[in-house]
Design a protein around this motif. Structure first.
Motif, PDB file in Angstrom:
ATOM      1  N   CYS A  37      13.836  -1.983   0.517  1.00  9.64           N
ATOM      2  CA  CYS A  37      13.353  -0.510   1.115  1.00  9.64           C
ATOM      3  C   CYS A  37      13.595   0.678   0.473  1.00  9.64           C
ATOM      4  O   CYS A  37      13.625   1.741   1.121  1.00  9.64           O
ATOM      5  CB  CYS A  37      14.027  -0.623   2.591  1.00  9.64           C
ATOM      6  SG  CYS A  37      13.521  -1.931   3.708  1.00  9.64           S
ATOM      7  N   SER A  68      -1.475   0.536   5.778  1.00 11.94           N
ATOM      8  CA  SER A  68      -1.097  -0.729   5.809  1.00 11.94           C
ATOM      9  C   SER A  68      -1.887  -2.064   6.608  1.00 11.94           C
ATOM     10  O   SER A  68      -2.163  -1.596   7.759  1.00 11.94           O
ATOM     11  CB  SER A  68       0.491  -0.785   6.461  1.00 11.94           C
ATOM     12  OG  SER A  68       0.919  -2.081   6.642  1.00 11.94           O
ATOM     13  N   SER A  73       6.044   5.457   5.438  1.00 19.02           N
ATOM     14  CA  SER A  73       7.259   5.494   6.330  1.00 19.02           C
ATOM     15  C   SER A  73       7.905   4.451   6.792  1.00 19.02           C
ATOM     16  O   SER A  73       7.329   3.704   7.639  1.00 19.02           O
ATOM     17  CB  SER A  73       7.025   6.718   7.204  1.00 19.02           C
ATOM     18  OG  SER A  73       8.057   6.668   8.287  1.00 19.02           O
ATOM     19  N   LEU A  74       9.123   3.948   6.623  1.00 19.83           N
ATOM     20  CA  LEU A  74       9.614   2.924   7.366  1.00 19.83           C
ATOM     21  C   LEU A  74       9.676   3.200   8.608  1.00 19.83           C
ATOM     22  O   LEU A  74       9.644   2.255   9.670  1.00 19.83           O
ATOM     23  CB  LEU A  74      10.853   2.647   6.357  1.00 19.83           C
ATOM     24  CG  LEU A  74      10.825   2.173   4.924  1.00 19.83           C
ATOM     25  CD1 LEU A  74      12.048   2.337   4.322  1.00 19.83           C
ATOM     26  CD2 LEU A  74      10.472   0.352   5.166  1.00 19.83           C
ATOM     27  N   ARG A 119       0.721  -1.193  -0.036  1.00 21.59           N
ATOM     28  CA  ARG A 119       0.039  -0.070   0.112  1.00 21.59           C
ATOM     29  C   ARG A 119       0.867   1.206   0.066  1.00 21.59           C
ATOM     30  O   ARG A 119       0.306   2.317  -0.265  1.00 21.59           O
ATOM     31  CB  ARG A 119      -1.114  -0.113   1.263  1.00 21.59           C
ATOM     32  CG  ARG A 119      -1.934  -1.219   1.112  1.00 21.59           C
ATOM     33  CD  ARG A 119      -2.917  -1.149   2.347  1.00 21.59           C
ATOM     34  NE  ARG A 119      -3.478  -2.465   2.125  1.00 21.59           N
ATOM     35  CZ  ARG A 119      -4.264  -3.075   3.108  1.00 21.59           C
ATOM     36  NH1 ARG A 119      -4.551  -2.266   4.035  1.00 21.59           N
ATOM     37  NH2 ARG A 119      -4.892  -4.221   2.930  1.00 21.59           N
ATOM     38  N   GLY A 120       2.197   1.182   0.381  1.00 23.70           N
ATOM     39  CA  GLY A 120       2.823   2.504   0.383  1.00 23.70           C
ATOM     40  C   GLY A 120       3.283   2.573  -0.891  1.00 23.70           C
ATOM     41  O   GLY A 120       3.590   4.101  -1.229  1.00 23.70           O
ATOM     42  N   LEU A 177      17.554   5.828   3.108  1.00 23.00           N
ATOM     43  CA  LEU A 177      16.856   4.860   4.078  1.00 23.00           C
ATOM     44  C   LEU A 177      16.624   5.437   5.384  1.00 23.00           C
ATOM     45  O   LEU A 177      17.225   6.247   5.967  1.00 23.00           O
ATOM     46  CB  LEU A 177      17.955   3.854   4.394  1.00 23.00           C
ATOM     47  CG  LEU A 177      17.168   2.464   4.849  1.00 23.00           C
ATOM     48  CD1 LEU A 177      16.161   1.930   4.406  1.00 23.00           C
ATOM     49  CD2 LEU A 177      18.321   1.429   5.295  1.00 23.00           C
ATOM     50  N   SER A 178      15.556   5.147   6.113  1.00 24.89           N
ATOM     51  CA  SER A 178      15.147   5.635   7.426  1.00 24.89           C
ATOM     52  C   SER A 178      16.120   5.552   8.337  1.00 24.89           C
ATOM     53  O   SER A 178      16.780   4.436   8.486  1.00 24.89           O
ATOM     54  CB  SER A 178      13.843   5.011   7.921  1.00 24.89           C
ATOM     55  OG  SER A 178      13.665   5.286   9.021  1.00 24.89           O
ATOM     56  N   SER A 222      11.387   2.096  -1.479  1.00 25.13           N
ATOM     57  CA  SER A 222      10.018   2.719  -1.449  1.00 25.13           C
ATOM     58  C   SER A 222       9.542   2.649   0.140  1.00 25.13           C
ATOM     59  O   SER A 222       9.608   1.704   0.816  1.00 25.13           O
ATOM     60  CB  SER A 222       8.744   2.075  -2.086  1.00 25.13           C
ATOM     61  OG  SER A 222       8.886   2.161  -3.513  1.00 25.13           O
ATOM     62  N   PRO A 223       9.075   3.947   0.664  1.00 25.91           N
ATOM     63  CA  PRO A 223       8.711   3.857   1.748  1.00 25.91           C
ATOM     64  C   PRO A 223       7.363   2.985   2.142  1.00 25.91           C
ATOM     65  O   PRO A 223       6.756   3.140   1.196  1.00 25.91           O
ATOM     66  CB  PRO A 223       8.567   5.194   2.015  1.00 25.91           C
ATOM     67  CG  PRO A 223       8.362   6.171   1.043  1.00 25.91           C
ATOM     68  CD  PRO A 223       9.170   5.146  -0.124  1.00 25.91           C
ATOM     69  N   SER A 224       7.383   2.397   3.453  1.00 27.53           N
ATOM     70  CA  SER A 224       6.192   1.696   3.446  1.00 27.53           C
ATOM     71  C   SER A 224       6.240   1.419   5.280  1.00 27.53           C
ATOM     72  O   SER A 224       7.019   1.058   5.664  1.00 27.53           O
ATOM     73  CB  SER A 224       6.456   0.137   2.911  1.00 27.53           C
ATOM     74  OG  SER A 224       5.805  -0.748   3.596  1.00 27.53           O
ATOM     75  N   LEU A 225       4.831   1.494   5.395  1.00 22.79           N
ATOM     76  CA  LEU A 225       4.526   1.531   6.879  1.00 22.79           C
ATOM     77  C   LEU A 225       4.822   0.066   7.393  1.00 22.79           C
ATOM     78  O   LEU A 225       5.393  -0.535   8.393  1.00 22.79           O
ATOM     79  CB  LEU A 225       3.423   1.845   7.389  1.00 22.79           C
ATOM     80  CG  LEU A 225       3.173   3.387   7.351  1.00 22.79           C
ATOM     81  CD1 LEU A 225       1.824   4.097   7.234  1.00 22.79           C
ATOM     82  CD2 LEU A 225       3.590   3.809   8.774  1.00 22.79           C
ATOM     83  N   GLY A 226       4.124  -0.811   6.476  1.00 23.56           N
ATOM     84  CA  GLY A 226       4.089  -2.316   6.782  1.00 23.56           C
ATOM     85  C   GLY A 226       5.595  -3.010   6.869  1.00 23.56           C
ATOM     86  O   GLY A 226       5.889  -3.751   7.624  1.00 23.56           O
ATOM     87  N   VAL A 227       6.366  -2.517   5.729  1.00 26.60           N
ATOM     88  CA  VAL A 227       7.730  -2.991   5.903  1.00 26.60           C
ATOM     89  C   VAL A 227       8.422  -2.663   6.960  1.00 26.60           C
ATOM     90  O   VAL A 227       9.398  -3.415   7.850  1.00 26.60           O
ATOM     91  CB  VAL A 227       8.644  -2.759   4.605  1.00 26.60           C
ATOM     92  CG1 VAL A 227      10.004  -3.008   4.422  1.00 26.60           C
ATOM     93  CG2 VAL A 227       7.792  -3.288   3.391  1.00 26.60           C
ATOM     94  N   GLY A 228       8.446  -1.309   7.543  1.00 26.05           N
ATOM     95  CA  GLY A 228       9.191  -0.640   8.691  1.00 26.05           C
ATOM     96  C   GLY A 228       8.648  -1.702  10.055  1.00 26.05           C
ATOM     97  O   GLY A 228       9.414  -1.943  10.772  1.00 26.05           O
ATOM     98  N   TYR A 229       7.333  -1.736  10.066  1.00 29.76           N
ATOM     99  CA  TYR A 229       6.543  -2.801  11.135  1.00 29.76           C
ATOM    100  C   TYR A 229       7.426  -4.158  10.944  1.00 29.76           C
ATOM    101  O   TYR A 229       7.657  -4.737  12.253  1.00 29.76           O
ATOM    102  CB  TYR A 229       5.094  -2.912  11.091  1.00 29.76           C
ATOM    103  CG  TYR A 229       4.385  -3.646  12.161  1.00 29.76           C
ATOM    104  CD1 TYR A 229       3.890  -2.868  12.960  1.00 29.76           C
ATOM    105  CD2 TYR A 229       4.599  -5.008  12.062  1.00 29.76           C
ATOM    106  CE1 TYR A 229       3.351  -3.784  14.279  1.00 29.76           C
ATOM    107  CE2 TYR A 229       3.916  -5.689  13.128  1.00 29.76           C
ATOM    108  CZ  TYR A 229       3.327  -5.200  14.231  1.00 29.76           C
ATOM    109  OH  TYR A 229       2.931  -5.782  15.204  1.00 29.76           O
ATOM    110  N   GLU A 230       7.474  -4.720   9.725  1.00 32.38           N
ATOM    111  CA  GLU A 230       7.990  -6.126   9.799  1.00 32.38           C
ATOM    112  C   GLU A 230       9.575  -6.354  10.045  1.00 32.38           C
ATOM    113  O   GLU A 230       9.862  -7.040  10.762  1.00 32.38           O
ATOM    114  CB  GLU A 230       7.875  -6.629   8.221  1.00 32.38           C
ATOM    115  CG  GLU A 230       6.287  -6.932   7.991  1.00 32.38           C
ATOM    116  CD  GLU A 230       5.902  -6.921   6.622  1.00 32.38           C
ATOM    117  OE1 GLU A 230       4.968  -7.182   5.861  1.00 32.38           O
ATOM    118  OE2 GLU A 230       7.108  -6.603   5.893  1.00 32.38           O
ATOM    119  N   GLY A 238       6.651   2.698  10.613  1.00 32.27           N
ATOM    120  CA  GLY A 238       6.323   1.276  10.739  1.00 32.27           C
ATOM    121  C   GLY A 238       7.203   0.749  11.710  1.00 32.27           C
ATOM    122  O   GLY A 238       6.688  -0.030  12.725  1.00 32.27           O
ATOM    123  N   SER A 247      -2.250  -1.414  -4.880  1.00 30.15           N
ATOM    124  CA  SER A 247      -1.911  -0.771  -3.489  1.00 30.15           C
ATOM    125  C   SER A 247      -3.031  -0.367  -2.875  1.00 30.15           C
ATOM    126  O   SER A 247      -3.176   0.259  -1.782  1.00 30.15           O
ATOM    127  CB  SER A 247      -1.163   0.529  -3.832  1.00 30.15           C
ATOM    128  OG  SER A 247      -1.876   1.561  -4.582  1.00 30.15           O
TER     129      SER A 247
END
Lengths: 138, 138
Positions: free
Chosen positions: A75, B108, B79-80, A12-13, A107-108, A77-85, B83, A46
């Motif tokens: 990584c 997400s 945002s990574l 979805r990001g 990168l964050s 593309s920014p992604s809340l889900g990937v950051g969480y994972e 997340g 997405s």
């Protein structure tokens, strides 16, 4: 050989890098198993959602994280889900390998500054495949 | 009263919502303390980086997460880092309140499907402030 890989990439990001996810997943599948093959499905949008569906995704993805031998994440593309994972995998003590294109993204700091992660900045997508090969042979 | 709030918003994932972060932070600061005030600093760029700097950010932000009484996150922009912070806050058992604009984004599934989080979709930014007031008064 035949390691179980949790591949993480943005849904979805944004799906800008979906074709590259597909190529990485196909490469891993030559020798090992990818639990999250759908991340490289170019028809995955997405926009897919739905509340019950989200709970099922969460339950399935966290079960796959627990089942995995290692995590490989793209990584750029920014992604809340990937950051969480990434944090979830760290909590479980799974080895985590993070790739990002340094010409396209910074990168964050929450990933780049966390010494737990193995981080591979690249400039050309082709650099990624020998690194994945090396990781899978470890 | 005077709760310590960890406010989470995108930095390197993109600064499209920075002005709204600033308004949310100013609102919280009327009654309580925001540990991460810099998230609303409009001069903060998505491009700031540097390896040693990243480690310092990581150490500081995880220390603030541990110190916080609760986490308020604006999750419209992927945002990574945000997340990662959501999973980290969950691991610490901190109450986490997630806002996102449902006209602009699908949250997400790794957040929307995780029953740990308190999630507030909104359509108009003004809906957010009474919710924050209620959360801070709990």
């Amino acid at each position: 050989m035949n390691k179980k890989v949790y591949f993480a990439g943005s849904i979805r990001g944004g799906r800008n890098d979906a074709e590259f996810y597909r190529r990485m997943i196909e490469f891993i599948k030559k020798t090992d198993t990818v639990l999250t093959e759908h991340i490289g499905d170019l028809s995955l949008s997405s926009l897919e959602h739905g509340e019950d569906h989200d709970v099922q995704i969460y339950i399935q993805d966290t079960a796959w994280l627990r089942e995995s031998d290692l995590v490989i994440a793209e990584c750029t593309s920014p992604s809340l889900g990937v950051g969480y994972e990434m944090a979830y995998a760290e909590k479980l003590g799974k080895p985590v390998y993070i790739f990002y294109n340094r010409k396209k993204a910074n990168l964050s700091a929450m990933l780049a500054g966390d010494s737990y992660f193995h981080i591979f900045p690249y400039e050309d997508e082709e650099e990624v495949f020998p690194e994945i090969k090396r990781i899978l042979e470890e």
